[in-house]
Design a protein around this motif. Structure first.
Motif, short mmCIF file in Angstrom:
data_model
loop_
_atom_site.label_atom_id
_atom_site.label_comp_id
_atom_site.label_asym_id
_atom_site.label_seq_id
_atom_site.Cartn_x
_atom_site.Cartn_y
_atom_site.Cartn_z
N HIS A 154 84.39 -122.56 3.18
CA HIS A 154 84.65 -123.24 1.92
C HIS A 154 84.71 -122.20 0.79
CE1 HIS A 154 82.94 -127.34 3.47
NE2 HIS A 154 83.94 -126.87 4.20
N PRO A 155 85.08 -122.61 -0.42
CA PRO A 155 85.07 -121.65 -1.53
C PRO A 155 83.69 -121.01 -1.69
CG PRO A 155 86.24 -123.63 -2.18
CD PRO A 155 85.65 -123.91 -0.84
N PRO A 156 83.61 -119.68 -1.78
CA PRO A 156 82.30 -119.02 -1.86
C PRO A 156 81.62 -119.29 -3.20
CG PRO A 156 84.06 -117.43 -2.18
CD PRO A 156 84.73 -118.72 -1.79
N ILE A 157 80.31 -119.10 -3.20
CA ILE A 157 79.51 -119.26 -4.41
C ILE A 157 79.17 -117.86 -4.93
CG2 ILE A 157 77.37 -120.20 -5.37
CD1 ILE A 157 77.37 -122.20 -3.00
N ASN A 158 79.60 -117.57 -6.16
CA ASN A 158 79.41 -116.25 -6.75
C ASN A 158 78.42 -116.36 -7.89
OD1 ASN A 158 79.58 -113.71 -7.88
ND2 ASN A 158 81.82 -113.63 -7.86
#
Length: 443
Positions: A154-158
């Protein structure tokens, strides 16, 4: 009354299928097919006096899923993409049937390597955590990569250069992340994020003297009554264990660190359901000494504690690297850097460690970058990682019964069990392994 055995026809995308009501009932009440039955499990008739039920979906996937309901076995032909099949299984409410057919109930002694997933950056792995539905999340520096049960990312968490200390799954839709405070920025602490989009839902504040304080959050744990526990370090007196409501995000309590003890630097938290207490372990090398305690938040006191301060241990034995409470055995299991298991009696405050050396006779080349061992307890089986392998122990005497090892990726820096899978994160290459129990044979 009850399930009828009449033949049922479906027109799926223009292709005709025939089956029985008994086969459809195998899907369960909460499925697409379960909705076709009334309260007495009698099959309803097709609408508009039609001879068959019409479903505007993919017929190839329908054929695979129908065969799964008939036989309990999952065979995916080469012309059916797995991701397409999983999408269709979700539509019909059969995703749990598919997962059960792909891998069986978790058993550490029957695990097989299913897949290895390579990340985008080498090394610097912080933690890996198994999700409740078979997915996982992996922390690298200030990034958290989230994977669903199909191992699609999924979209990464930055976190914008804030180092991640720990991660945990609140549920299949949300992950909790603890991070370091950056001086002068007033950030850090904990945040709840969407596992599918990476969006921040809300942050968890620490309140001291009616003021919101910035802090560094460390180890995480959860209780069945929707409480979140985290080790905390602030700039003044915010050293200890914070408690928050998982639903509202509001702070509920704070157990302050007493002089001469260590709580805010804790490496590991573990909620104990039977004793209704929290295990807090601060371990070497974060501190020169090791501190393990049980906190009772109802009475706001430390009900059990152990430390190696002043203990007549040899250098290698006193350096406890990980700890886990075993309530059924009334003990805390610890492991040192030589992969020796030790046990501390929970019925004796400040008792000694009973070491059980088992690995010093094992021969083999040590990896270039050995990692500290980790412990996990799952379904009555004890797991311990050491270098590039994970050992499994069973029985009342915790006998070594199997070992998981692969040759690629280097030492294991962390591992996690959940969703009937074991995930192992390697340090030298940014790769994690997925271990699954094969499904039982269909007779």
């Amino acid at each position: 009354m009850g399930v009828q055995k009449d033949v049922v026809k479906f027109n799926v995308g223009g292709r005709i299928f025939q089956t029985t009501a008994t086969t459809l009932a195998n899907a369960g009440r909460d499925s697409f097919f379960g909705a076709l039955f009334d309260d007495n499990w009698d099959l309803q008739q097709p609408p508009n006096n039609r001879q068959e039920f019409f479903i505007d979906r993919n017929p190839d996937c329908f054929a695979v899923l129908l065969d799964l309901l008939r036989t309990g076995d999952l065979y995916i032909p080469s012309n059916v993409p797995e991701r397409l099949l999983y999408r269709e299984a979700m539509f019909y409410g059969l995703i749990d049937h598919v997962r059960s057919a792909k891998w069986g109930p978790f058993d550490g002694n029957r695990l097989k390597l299913s897949r290895s997933v390579t990340g985008r950056a080498p090394g610097d792995g912080t933690a890996i955590r198994a999700g409740p539905d078979g997915g996982c999340c992996v922390a690298h520096g200030s990034m958290v990569h989230v994977f669903d049960w199909m191992l699609e990312e999924h979209p990464p968490i930055n976190l914008d250069y804030q180092r991640v200390n720990d991660i945990g799954w609140v549920n299949s839709e949300h992950v909790l992340i603890s991070a370091c405070e950056r001086l002068g920025r007033g950030d850090g602490g904990m945040g709840l994020f969407s596992s599918s989009t990476g969006d921040l839902r809300y942050k968890f504040n620490v309140v001291h003297d009616n003021q919101i304080k910035s802090y560094t959050a460390g180890a995480l744990s959860f209780s069945p009554d929707y409480k979140i526990f985290a080790s905390c370090k602030g700039r003044s007196n915010e050293y200890g264990i914070g408690v928050w409501d998982q639903v509202t995000g509001k702070q509920m309590d704070f157990f302050y660190e007493s002089p001469g003890w260590s709580l805010g630097d804790a490496d590991k938290l573990q909620w104990l359901n039977e004793s209704n207490c929290l295990l807090v372990a601060t371990l070497f090398p974060r501190k020169d000494n090791c501190y393990i305690s049980l906190l009772d938040f109802r009475e706001k006191r430390m009900v059990w504690s152990w430390s190696d301060i002043g203990a007549p241990f040899t250098v290698d034995e006193k350096r406890v690297r990980d700890a886990i409470a075993m309530e059924e055995c009334n003990s805390v299991c610890v492991v040192n850097e030589y992969d020796d298991l030790g046990f501390i009696d929970l019925r004796i405050n400040g008792g000694s460690v009973r070491w059980s050396s088992r690995s010093r006779l094992l021969k083999g080349k040590m990896p270039d970058e050995p990692c500290y061992p980790k412990l996990a307890l799952h379904n009555g089986q004890l797991f311990s990682s050491m270098n590039d392998s994970i050992s499994v122990f069973c029985g009342p005497d915790w006998v070594l019964t199997s070992r998981l090892r692969r040759s690629y990726g280097g030492s294991i820096c962390d591992f996690s069990i959940g969703g009937d899978r074991l995930f192992a994160l390697h340090s030298e290459e940014n790769v994690f392994d997925v271990w699954e129990t094969p499904p039982p044979p269909v007779i």
